[in-house]
Design an enzyme around this catalytic site. Structure first.
Site, PDB file in Angstrom:
ATOM      1  N   HIS A 265     -20.955 -20.467  -6.219  1.00 38.96           N
ATOM      2  CA  HIS A 265     -20.099 -21.441  -5.546  1.00 38.96           C
ATOM      3  C   HIS A 265     -19.637 -20.968  -4.168  1.00 38.96           C
ATOM      4  O   HIS A 265     -18.465 -21.132  -3.797  1.00 38.96           O
ATOM      5  CB  HIS A 265     -18.899 -21.771  -6.433  1.00 38.96           C
ATOM      6  CG  HIS A 265     -18.311 -23.126  -6.193  1.00 38.96           C
ATOM      7  ND1 HIS A 265     -17.802 -23.506  -4.968  1.00 38.96           N
ATOM      8  CD2 HIS A 265     -18.176 -24.188  -7.003  1.00 38.96           C
ATOM      9  CE1 HIS A 265     -17.362 -24.745  -5.064  1.00 38.96           C
ATOM     10  NE2 HIS A 265     -17.582 -25.184  -6.289  1.00 38.96           N
TER      11      HIS A 265
ATOM     12  N   GLU B 230     -24.535 -26.097  -4.325  1.00 39.29           N
ATOM     13  CA  GLU B 230     -24.621 -25.462  -5.636  1.00 39.29           C
ATOM     14  C   GLU B 230     -25.893 -25.889  -6.361  1.00 39.29           C
ATOM     15  O   GLU B 230     -25.981 -26.999  -6.885  1.00 39.29           O
ATOM     16  CB  GLU B 230     -23.399 -25.855  -6.472  1.00 39.29           C
ATOM     17  CG  GLU B 230     -22.068 -25.613  -5.783  1.00 39.29           C
ATOM     18  CD  GLU B 230     -20.951 -26.506  -6.334  1.00 39.29           C
ATOM     19  OE1 GLU B 230     -20.811 -26.637  -7.556  1.00 39.29           O
ATOM     20  OE2 GLU B 230     -20.232 -27.103  -5.517  1.00 39.29           O
TER      21      GLU B 230
END
Ligand code: FUC
Length: 331
Positions: free
Chosen positions: A167, A297
Site C-alpha cells: 500500500h 495496489e
C-alpha cells in the site's frame, strides 16, 4: 545494508533496513508491517524519496494507517460473510485490508542480504481471525537495473484466503505539490461497480465514460477535476486489468523525468488518490491533504472471494502460492 532504529511498539524495537544499488537507488523497509518506508532515487539536486513517508514511527503505529505497509491476508474490502467461515470485520461488516490484525499490524522477522530484505512471519488463525495457520514470506529485491520486486509467498495448514498487496503512496514531486501534476496510464478498460460500503457488486463498468479512461497517459489534475461532482471527489476504484503479457505494464505514473512503472500478472489494480486526507497523518515535508499521494495496489479482484470468474484467492494446504509485483524507476 544499513540499519537504523525507528522507534518501538509494544516494547519491541522497530528497525529500518536500507539497501543501495550501484546507481545509488535506495530502498528502505521496516520490520513492523513489512513496510516499504522509502524509495530514493539520485537526482541533480540530491536524493529524492518517491513515497509518502512519515518521519517517525508514530505515523505507522495506528492500525488504520496503511501507507507503505504490506497488506494481507486479503487486500481491499470483502464482506465478512462472503466466505464459508466468518472473517474478521474492521469496517462495519466488511474486512478491510486483512481485518484488525492484518499483516500491516504485525512485527516480521528479517533476513537481509546486499540486494534483498526477506520478511517472514508465522500467523495463526487465533492471531488474525482468518481460518488456517499460515507461513508468509514477503521479499523485497532491489536490482542493479533499478527494479524493486516484491514477492509474496504463503503456505497454509487449512483452506484460507491469500490476496496480498503493498500500500505505498507515490508522490514524484520534490516539493510539497500534490499528484495533480502527474500523468497516469492504466492497462484497463473496465472497473468494478461497488456498493455504498465499497464492496464490489460483481458488475463491471466501462471506463470510457466519466473520467475513468487512463488507457493512455492522462493528466491526473484534469482527471481529478472531473471527479469533483462525485461523493468520493477522487479515485478509490478497483480497475480490472486487461489481459497482458509479463513485459506489459499495468500502470505507469510520471512527473517530468521521474517515473514508476508497475508490472503484475494479477487482474486488478486499486487506485486511491487520498481524497479525504487531512492532518491526521504526518508525511514530513509533504503536507497531508487531498491528492498528496496515489496508491496503486496490484491484487486479484476482491470479487474473486465469491466469484471464480474473477480469479482464485484461496490458499490450500500443500499448494503454496506466490504473487509478485515489480516496479521500475526512471529518474
Ligand atoms: C485504499 C482504499 C480504501 C482505504 C485505504 C486506506 O485501499 O481503497 O478506501 O481508504 O486505501
Amino acid at each position: 545494508m544499513e540499519t537504523q532504529a525507528f522507534g518501538t511498539i509494544h516494547g519491541q524495537a522497530v528497525t529500518a533496513y536500507t539497501l543501495t544499488n550501484q546507481h545509488g537507488v535506495r530502498l528502505t523497509c521496516l520490520d513492523y508491517g513489512a513496510t516499504w518506508l522509502k524509495l530514493e532515487v539520485p537526482t541533480a539536486v540530491g536524493r529524492q524519496n518517491l513515497l509518502l513517508t512519515s518521519p517517525s514511527f508514530d505515523g505507522y503505529a495506528d492500525p488504520r494507517s496503511y501507507h507503505g505497509k504490506t497488506i494481507g491476508r486479503v487486500a481491499g474490502r470483502i464482506g465478512a460473510d462472503q466466505y464459508p467461515q466468518p472473517l474478521p470485520a474492521n469496517e462495519g461488516t466488511s474486512t478491510l485490508h486483512g481485518g484488525p490484525h492484518g499483516f500491516s499490524t504485525l512485527m516480521w522477522a528479517v533476513q537481509a542480504t546486499a540486494e534483498q530484505l526477506v520478511f517472514s512471519r508465522y500467523i495463526t488463525s487465533a492471531e488474525d481471525g482468518f481460518p488456517g495457520d499460515i507461513d508468509v514470506k514477503v521479499t523485497y529485491t532491489l536490482t542493479a537495473n533499478d527494479d524493486v520486486l516484491i514477492d509474496f509467498d504463503a503456505n497454509t495448514d487449512q483452506p484460507t484466503l491469500f490476496n496480498p498487496t503493498n500500500h505505498a503512496y507515490w508522490n514524484l514531486n520534490a516539493g510539497d505539490e500534490t499528484i495533480q501534476n502527474h500523468q497516469l496510464m492504466l492497462n484497463s478498460h473496465q472497473r468494478f461497480a461497488v456498493q455504498t460500503n465499497k464492496v464490489p457488486t460483481g458488475e463491471l463498468l466501462d471506463n470510457a465514460h466519466g473520467g475513468f479512461d487512463f488507457s493512455h497517459p492522462t493528466d491526473l489534475g484534469a482527471a481529478l477535476a472531473t471527479m469533483q461532482t462525485t461523493a468520493e471527489k477522487g479515485y478509490d476504484d478497483i480497475f480490472l486489468v486487461a489481459p497482458h503479457t509479463a513485459s506489459e505494464p499495468v500502470a505507469k505514473l510520471t512527473q517530468g523525468k521521474l517515473g514508476v512503472t508497475m508490472y503484475s500478472r494479477r487482474n486488478a489494480l486499486v487506485v486511491f488518490t487520498a481524497n479525504a486526507f487531512g492532518d491526521e497523518l504526518d508525511f514530513g515535508e509533504k503536507t497531508s491533504r487531498p491528492y498528496i499521494g496515489i496508491a496503486l495496489e496490484a491484487q486479484t479482484a476482491p470479487s474473486a472471494v465469491a466469484d471464480p470468474r474473477y480469479g482464485d484467492i484461496t490458499l490450500l494446504p500443500g499448494q503454496p502460492r506466490h504473487e509478485q509485483v515489480r516496479y521500475h524507476f526512471e529518474y
